[in-house]
Design a protein around this motif. Structure first.
Motif, mmCIF file in Angstrom:
data_model
loop_
_atom_site.group_PDB
_atom_site.id
_atom_site.type_symbol
_atom_site.label_atom_id
_atom_site.label_comp_id
_atom_site.label_asym_id
_atom_site.label_seq_id
_atom_site.Cartn_x
_atom_site.Cartn_y
_atom_site.Cartn_z
ATOM 1 N N GLU A 19 0.828 -1.211 0.000
ATOM 2 C CA GLU A 19 0.000 0.000 0.000
ATOM 3 C C GLU A 19 0.861 1.259 0.000
ATOM 4 O O GLU A 19 0.532 2.241 -0.680
ATOM 5 C CB GLU A 19 -0.976 -0.022 1.178
ATOM 6 N N LEU A 20 1.966 1.234 0.743
ATOM 7 C CA LEU A 20 2.883 2.378 0.729
ATOM 8 C C LEU A 20 3.515 2.547 -0.652
ATOM 9 O O LEU A 20 3.638 3.663 -1.152
ATOM 10 C CB LEU A 20 3.960 2.226 1.803
ATOM 11 N N GLN A 22 2.229 1.724 -3.481
ATOM 12 C CA GLN A 22 1.208 2.278 -4.363
ATOM 13 C C GLN A 22 1.037 3.774 -4.123
ATOM 14 O O GLN A 22 0.899 4.554 -5.065
ATOM 15 C CB GLN A 22 -0.133 1.551 -4.154
ATOM 16 N N GLU A 23 1.076 4.191 -2.857
ATOM 17 C CA GLU A 23 0.960 5.611 -2.522
ATOM 18 C C GLU A 23 2.124 6.413 -3.115
ATOM 19 O O GLU A 23 1.927 7.494 -3.667
ATOM 20 C CB GLU A 23 0.903 5.783 -1.001
ATOM 21 N N VAL A 24 3.327 5.874 -3.003
ATOM 22 C CA VAL A 24 4.501 6.537 -3.587
ATOM 23 C C VAL A 24 4.335 6.640 -5.100
ATOM 24 O O VAL A 24 4.521 7.708 -5.692
ATOM 25 C CB VAL A 24 5.811 5.790 -3.223
ATOM 26 N N ASP A 26 1.600 6.499 -6.920
ATOM 27 C CA ASP A 26 0.486 7.377 -7.273
ATOM 28 C C ASP A 26 0.836 8.854 -7.105
ATOM 29 O O ASP A 26 0.265 9.705 -7.778
ATOM 30 C CB ASP A 26 -0.752 7.051 -6.437
ATOM 31 N N SER A 27 1.799 9.153 -6.225
ATOM 32 C CA SER A 27 2.194 10.545 -6.001
ATOM 33 C C SER A 27 3.091 11.070 -7.125
ATOM 34 O O SER A 27 3.357 12.267 -7.195
ATOM 35 C CB SER A 27 2.926 10.686 -4.664
ATOM 36 N N VAL A 122 9.292 7.776 4.184
ATOM 37 C CA VAL A 122 8.208 6.804 4.251
ATOM 38 C C VAL A 122 8.373 5.972 5.520
ATOM 39 O O VAL A 122 9.483 5.555 5.855
ATOM 40 C CB VAL A 122 8.180 5.894 2.995
ATOM 41 N N TYR A 136 5.000 9.808 3.491
ATOM 42 C CA TYR A 136 4.114 8.656 3.339
ATOM 43 C C TYR A 136 4.106 7.878 4.653
ATOM 44 O O TYR A 136 5.168 7.567 5.197
ATOM 45 C CB TYR A 136 4.592 7.723 2.215
ATOM 46 N N TRP A 138 1.724 4.600 6.562
ATOM 47 C CA TRP A 138 0.644 3.632 6.405
ATOM 48 C C TRP A 138 -0.429 3.825 7.464
ATOM 49 O O TRP A 138 -1.615 3.789 7.170
ATOM 50 C CB TRP A 138 1.218 2.216 6.448
#
Length: 162
Positions: A19-20, A22-24, A26-27, A122, A136, A138
């Motif tokens: 999930e992290l 994906q967040e990175v 997506d940013s 992160v 970032y 979680w």
């Protein structure tokens, strides 16, 4: 400190890492290097390296915590430290398990400043008192965290590992 604890399992760690990542992604941040803070950030850095397709992984050793809610006055870097010239011009993702006081992340971020093109941070967990807000995170918690790699005592000769 409350006796309540946040418990992270290895399975949850796998979910957190994906999930992290994906967040990175997506940013729009595309790190050239993942700089893991040892020891807590090693597993996260490795997992993010695979998830983000980043092969340039490095480690920086920082000592701060000496026990449950026990720490040195200030975090200190332990040798060997990465050569700053090796960071020159890179986009770096600094990985650690938790931003508790945030002082370890702050120290490593300052180490990178002026040498890297951009550094972001992160963590798996962020605590409200952290002096640095990770880019970032979680989860956020006020509780002490039981990480799967540090809840059991060290293995000693002659003991049966379970």
């Amino acid at each position: 400190m409350s006796s309540e604890r946040e418990v992270l399992t290895y399975e949850m760690f796998g979910t957190a890492t994906r999930e992290l990542a994906q967040e990175v992604a997506d940013s729009g941040f595309a790190p050239d290097m993942i700089l893991s803070i040892a020891r807590g950030g090693l597993a996260l850095g490795m997992g993010l390296g695979y998830a983000l397709g980043v092969k340039n992984l490095s480690v920086i050793n920082v000592e701060f915590y000496t026990g449950v809610d026990q720490r040195l006055d200030v975090p200190i870097m332990l040798p060997p430290t990465p050569a700053r010239v090796d960071l020159s011009g890179l986009t770096v993702l600094i990985a650690d398990d938790v931003a508790d006081t945030g002082r370890t992340l702050e120290l490593v971020h300052q180490f990178c400043e002026g040498h890297v093109l951009e550094a972001r941070t992160v963590v798996i967990y962020e605590k409200p008192q952290s002096v640095i807000k990770p880019d970032y995170a979680w989860r956020r918690t006020e509780q002490w965290i039981d990480f799967p790699w540090s809840v059991l005592p060290p293995v000693v000769p002659g003991a049966l590992a379970h």
